[in-house]
Design a protein around this motif. Structure first.
Motif, PDB file in Angstrom:
ATOM      1  N   GLU A  96       0.830  -1.209   0.000  1.00  0.00           N
ATOM      2  CA  GLU A  96       0.000   0.000   0.000  1.00  0.00           C
ATOM      3  C   GLU A  96       0.867   1.262   0.000  1.00  0.00           C
ATOM      4  N   MET A  97       1.960   1.243   0.744  1.00  0.00           N
ATOM      5  CA  MET A  97       2.847   2.409   0.790  1.00  0.00           C
ATOM      6  C   MET A  97       3.590   2.608  -0.519  1.00  0.00           C
ATOM      7  N   PHE A  98       3.803   1.549  -1.275  1.00  0.00           N
ATOM      8  CA  PHE A  98       4.544   1.691  -2.528  1.00  0.00           C
ATOM      9  C   PHE A  98       3.683   2.255  -3.652  1.00  0.00           C
ATOM     10  N   VAL A  99       2.389   1.962  -3.645  1.00  0.00           N
ATOM     11  CA  VAL A  99       1.527   2.394  -4.750  1.00  0.00           C
ATOM     12  C   VAL A  99       1.556   3.911  -4.936  1.00  0.00           C
ATOM     13  N   PRO A 100       1.456   4.758  -3.884  1.00  0.00           N
ATOM     14  CA  PRO A 100       1.553   6.205  -4.120  1.00  0.00           C
ATOM     15  C   PRO A 100       2.902   6.663  -4.658  1.00  0.00           C
ATOM     16  N   GLN A 101       3.947   5.862  -4.472  1.00  0.00           N
ATOM     17  CA  GLN A 101       5.279   6.252  -4.927  1.00  0.00           C
ATOM     18  C   GLN A 101       5.636   5.677  -6.296  1.00  0.00           C
ATOM     19  N   ILE A 102       4.712   4.927  -6.884  1.00  0.00           N
ATOM     20  CA  ILE A 102       5.065   4.205  -8.109  1.00  0.00           C
ATOM     21  C   ILE A 102       5.333   5.163  -9.262  1.00  0.00           C
ATOM     22  N   HIS A 103       4.623   6.297  -9.301  1.00  0.00           N
ATOM     23  CA  HIS A 103       4.812   7.235 -10.416  1.00  0.00           C
ATOM     24  C   HIS A 103       6.069   8.092 -10.235  1.00  0.00           C
ATOM     25  N   VAL A 104       6.563   8.147  -8.994  1.00  0.00           N
ATOM     26  CA  VAL A 104       7.791   8.915  -8.770  1.00  0.00           C
ATOM     27  C   VAL A 104       8.973   8.254  -9.467  1.00  0.00           C
ATOM     28  N   LEU A 105       8.900   6.951  -9.675  1.00  0.00           N
ATOM     29  CA  LEU A 105      10.019   6.247 -10.293  1.00  0.00           C
ATOM     30  C   LEU A 105      10.295   6.739 -11.707  1.00  0.00           C
ATOM     31  N   TRP A 106       9.235   7.130 -12.441  1.00  0.00           N
ATOM     32  CA  TRP A 106       9.463   7.677 -13.786  1.00  0.00           C
ATOM     33  C   TRP A 106       9.304   9.189 -13.814  1.00  0.00           C
ATOM     34  N   ASP A 107       8.414   9.734 -12.972  1.00  0.00           N
ATOM     35  CA  ASP A 107       8.222  11.182 -12.961  1.00  0.00           C
ATOM     36  C   ASP A 107       9.448  11.891 -12.391  1.00  0.00           C
ATOM     37  N   GLY A 108      10.127  11.269 -11.429  1.00  0.00           N
ATOM     38  CA  GLY A 108      11.331  11.884 -10.878  1.00  0.00           C
ATOM     39  C   GLY A 108      12.415  12.056 -11.919  1.00  0.00           C
ATOM     40  N   LEU A 109      12.571  11.070 -12.793  1.00  0.00           N
ATOM     41  CA  LEU A 109      13.563  11.203 -13.866  1.00  0.00           C
ATOM     42  C   LEU A 109      13.201  12.335 -14.821  1.00  0.00           C
ATOM     43  N   LEU A 110      11.906  12.462 -15.142  1.00  0.00           N
ATOM     44  CA  LEU A 110      11.485  13.554 -16.029  1.00  0.00           C
ATOM     45  C   LEU A 110      11.735  14.912 -15.387  1.00  0.00           C
ATOM     46  N   GLN A 111      11.485  15.014 -14.077  1.00  0.00           N
ATOM     47  CA  GLN A 111      11.742  16.288 -13.403  1.00  0.00           C
ATOM     48  C   GLN A 111      13.230  16.628 -13.422  1.00  0.00           C
TER      49      GLN A 111
END
Length: 818
Positions: A97-112
């Motif tokens: 459950e804690m990982f699901v909110p962070q799943i988009h950071v894995l690709w969005d962080g690289l774009l940022q």
């Protein structure tokens, strides 16, 4: 940069400029306001969706684990513990459950990161690549930290499993713990696992603190490296507009760099949890009900082939040292619910039933000389497989070890599981009462489990047409009222309910229980006797109004007279017309059964009506009846002797009473003239006034244990506070963590970190105000900014360590006082 006024006159706004140029600051500020408002709205929607997705993922995992536990094969069920299930449904599900909110950071962080680097390139040109190179060089450190976190989380899960398992065993066996005064030993065992868990958790927290501190200092150091290269490559001083925009971009770069390692940490935890869940969800299930063989269950064939090529009977163990026995599955288990009562039946055809996988060999440990020398190889293989499952990339066994392992395994004789029941064919016709009899360990309960689809059906078929009610040999009692135990979720029907109570011989028991049928039954029926629990289980099956009723020896816990009444009133009369399968050792009830099946050593030796089986003098039923007749005769002889002894004792008591009466008469005659009795008369009078009473003997009365009143109840309503957390709860947590002094130290660490951030912002303002570097040199400003960046990393690590130590101290104290 456009809204800044350059130091020269080229950037000045004149009256000749257009409206858009003159009011450019205003409309750019308006656009910035709209952009920030849109960001707030979209981020709110985003976080709402991702956190909702995380909650749904946790619920899905918990439900999947629960449903899997209901479908596990018996052999697999024995390999898991309740503590592991609790961890899977709570701890591992929460990590996912804690990982699901962070799943988009894995690709969005690289774009940022890429976007901010593009902005920096437009501001300071190629020196920004130097900053990128610093970040790339710093990335392997984070990789090492994430690897360490992954390993520690894996160890943490094992210690958590051990702790929960120990606590659950203590709670399940709390009566034994109290009776043998094992409280301290159990507490020490739980605390040992808890301390190991806290030790690993402390290491995890230190690594996370280092990761956050490291990533907090990196953006400042990256900015310093880029500005140093810019200053060395250009003779011109860095403009205030360029400096402010570049520092803002570097500061914004801190967020993706900070959250990205956190996302990787949650990914590592989720990966460990997913591996554990995959291992559990991959366990073998019982055969699925349908019209064809189940792919989840092991296969089966009619015969096995040994290493000599000869066929062996499937009831025997196959000993094939060089071949893997493959037993194909052909068994089917069909279930039909929507049928009328006149069509409800049980049909078993040529069924071969196993408890374990018939294709999984069992190492023969009886021959110590052959198998024990190879145990080290087997252990090595298990460790290698475990290391592979845990993601360890290191090789455990070399090629030579694997070759020796193959040679060792090829020479070790193995055995395969034996069929518990073989060639079983039974047809319980609609409305029949079928009794299954046999000696102990003949396979009666296994037959019931096979019908209920809880075993491995290797071959043959089992057809179950109609709704089913089941009364187990060990009654299953809910922690609820007695009425709820009987209704079992069905609507209450007064007439049917009273008929069931009367037939199950529970009416008299309700008069003895405080509160009647509304009395609360304790955990596992603690306040009911064994006979009462069994009768409640029979009453539940009778009230269910199911078309098929399966009873696994429910009369064994009842007194003979009560058992006879339950059999006649409930099983024969009340359930008349239903298809009934009764496993019993009470052979006196066989004449009232329509069909009888006799089992011996996992096979049906005979079946038919009572008259037919009684006529077979060499049959199993006839032999069992003959044995029970001998036992009854012995019991009658013993009873007769007991009655004779009772009569003799009564005669002796009567003779003694007459003797004392005569002595009393003589004493009265020898009374003194003054009216006082002689000493002998006193003794006789005392004996006559308290004669010995004969002891009443008879059948033991099945009395229930003391029960609480219905108003008091056994279990109180769980206490739960509603609303906001009160201040007293925070104060208790602070006290558990070490008191106000330690809390103030932790708070001081956060204050120092916030002050460092404010000083950094103030220093940037001072730097930009000295655009021409008249007060200080450019190197001085860069040096102070770099020192502040390093100080920020140090303070972040210190406050993380302080917070972790405080939290672990509070956790340990609270757990100790549970």
């Amino acid at each position: 940069e456009d809204i800044q006024k350059d130091e020269d006159e080229d950037g000045a706004i004149t009256d000749d400029d257009t409206w858009g140029v003159r009011y450019r600051g205003y409309w750019l500020s308006g656009l910035l306001l709209l952009a920030m408002a849109a960001k707030a709205v979209t981020e709110n929607v985003y976080f709402h969706r991702v956190y909702r997705g995380g909650y749904q993922a946790r619920v899905a995992v918990s439900v999947a684990v629960y449903n899997k536990s209901l479908r596990l094969a018996n052999a697999e069920r024995q390999s898991t513990t309740l503590g592991e299930l609790v961890n899977l449904m709570q701890v591992d599900a929460t990590k996912i459950e804690m990982f699901v909110p962070q799943i988009h950071v894995l690709w969005d962080g690289l774009l940022q990161i890429i976007g901010y680097m593009a902005i920096l390139y437009s501001l300071i040109s190629w020196p920004c690549l130097v900053g990128l190179a610093v970040m790339i060089v710093a990335a392997p450190v984070q990789g090492v930290v994430m690897g360490k976190l992954f390993g520690l989380n894996r160890v943490l899960s094992k210690h958590t499993d051990t702790r929960v398992k120990s606590a659950n065993e203590a709670l399940q066996g709390i009566q034994s713990v109290k009776m043998y005064t094992w409280e301290q030993s159990v507490q020490d065992e739980i605390n040992k696992s808890r301390n190991q868990e806290l030790g690993v958790l402390r290491g995890v927290a230190y690594l996370r603190g280092f990761s956050r501190a490291y990533m907090s200092a990196i953006p400042g150091l990256v900015a310093v490296a880029a500005f140093v290269c810019l200053a060395l490559a250009s003779d011109q001083a860095i403009k205030a507009s360029t400096l402010f925009a570049a520092l803002t971009a570097f500061d914004q770069l801190r967020f993706p760099l900070l959250f990205y390692p956190m996302s990787l940490a949650t990914l590592a935890q989720a990966k460990v949890s997913a591996t554990r869940l995959q291992a559990y969800l991959s366990l073998r299930e019982i055969t699925s009900m349908g019209n064809g063989p189940s792919s989840a269950s092991p296969s089966k064939g009619a015969s096995k082939t040994n290493h000599d090529g000869h066929s062996t009977d499937e009831d025997d163990h196959a000993t094939a040292p060089n071949k893997q026995m493959i037993t194909p599955i052909t068994g089917t288990h069909a279930r039909q619910n929507a049928v009328s009562t006149s069509e409800a039946e049980i049909v078993i055809s040529d069924a071969n039933i196993y408890w374990g996988d018939p294709n999984t060999p069992i190492t023969d440990k009886s021959d110590k000389g052959e198998t024990e020398p190879h145990s080290s190889h087997l252990d090595m293989t298990d460790r290698s497989a475990a290391s592979k499952d845990d993601g360890d990339t290191k090789s455990v066994a070399s090629s030579q070890d694997l070759e020796s392992l193959g040679t060792a395994l090829s020479s070790v004789p193995v055995k395969y599981p034996k069929a518990i029941l073989s060639n079983i064919s039974i047809h319980v016709q609609p409305g029949q009462l079928c009794a299954v009899v046999g000696r102990v360990a003949s396979g009666k309960s296994t037959l019931v489990s096979a019908i209920l689809n809880e075993t491995i059906l290797q071959s043959g078929s089992i057809k179950l047409a109609g709704s089913v009610a089941y009364a187990a040999q060990t009654p299953w009692i809910l922690n609820a009222t007695l009425r709820d135990n009987i209704l079992f979720g069905q609507p209450y029907n007064e007439e049917r309910y009273q008929r069931v109570l009367s037939a199950a011989q529970l009416t008299h028991d309700l008069e003895l229980l405080d509160g009647g049928d509304m009395v609360e039954i304790g955990e596992k029926g603690i306040n009911l006797s064994g006979g009462q629990k069994q009768r409640v289980s029979i009453a539940r099956a009778a009230y269910s109004n199911a078309q098929i009723v399966i009873l696994d020896d429910p009369l064994s816990a009842l007194d003979p007279e009560v058992g006879r009444q339950v059999f006649e009133d409930c099983i024969v009369d009340l359930m008349q017309g239903k298809t009934r399968l009764l496993v019993t050792n009470q052979l006196q009830f066989l004449p009232q059964c329509d069909h009888i099946v006799a089992l011996k050593r996992g096979k049906i030796v005979e079946q038919g009506t009572y008259d037919d089986l009684q006529a077979e003098e060499e049959g199993e039923v006839h032999r069992l009846l003959k044995d029970i007749t001998k036992k009854q005769q012995q019991k009658e002889k013993a009873k007769k002797k007991a009655e004779e002894a009772k009569a003799a004792k009564l005669l002796n008591d009567t003779a003694m009473f007459k003797t004392m009466e005569l002595a009393n008469v003589k004493a009265m005659k020898s009374t003194k003239p003054d009216g006082s009795a002689a000493p002998e008369a006193k003794i006789a009078t005392s004996a006559v006034s308290h004669p010995a009473q004969p002891t009443k003997t008879g059948a033991p009365i099945d009395k229930p244990k003391a029960t609480p009143t219905a108003a008091g109840g056994l279990v109180t309503v769980e206490e739960r506070n509603m609303g906001a957390v009160s201040l007293s709860v925070y104060l208790k947590y602070l006290a558990a963590g070490g008191g106000a002094l330690k809390f103030m130290i932790v708070l001081l660490g956060f204050i120092i970190g916030a002050a460092n951030t404010l000083v950094t912002g103030a220093w940037i303002s001072i730097w930009t105000s000295d655009a021409d570097y008249e007060d200080r040199s450019q190197g001085f400003y860069l040096s102070v900014y770099a020192a502040l960046a390093v100080a920020l990393g140090i303070t972040t690590f210190i406050r993380s360590v302080l917070l972790v130590r405080f939290g672990i101290s509070a956790s340990s104290s609270l757990h100790q006082n549970l």
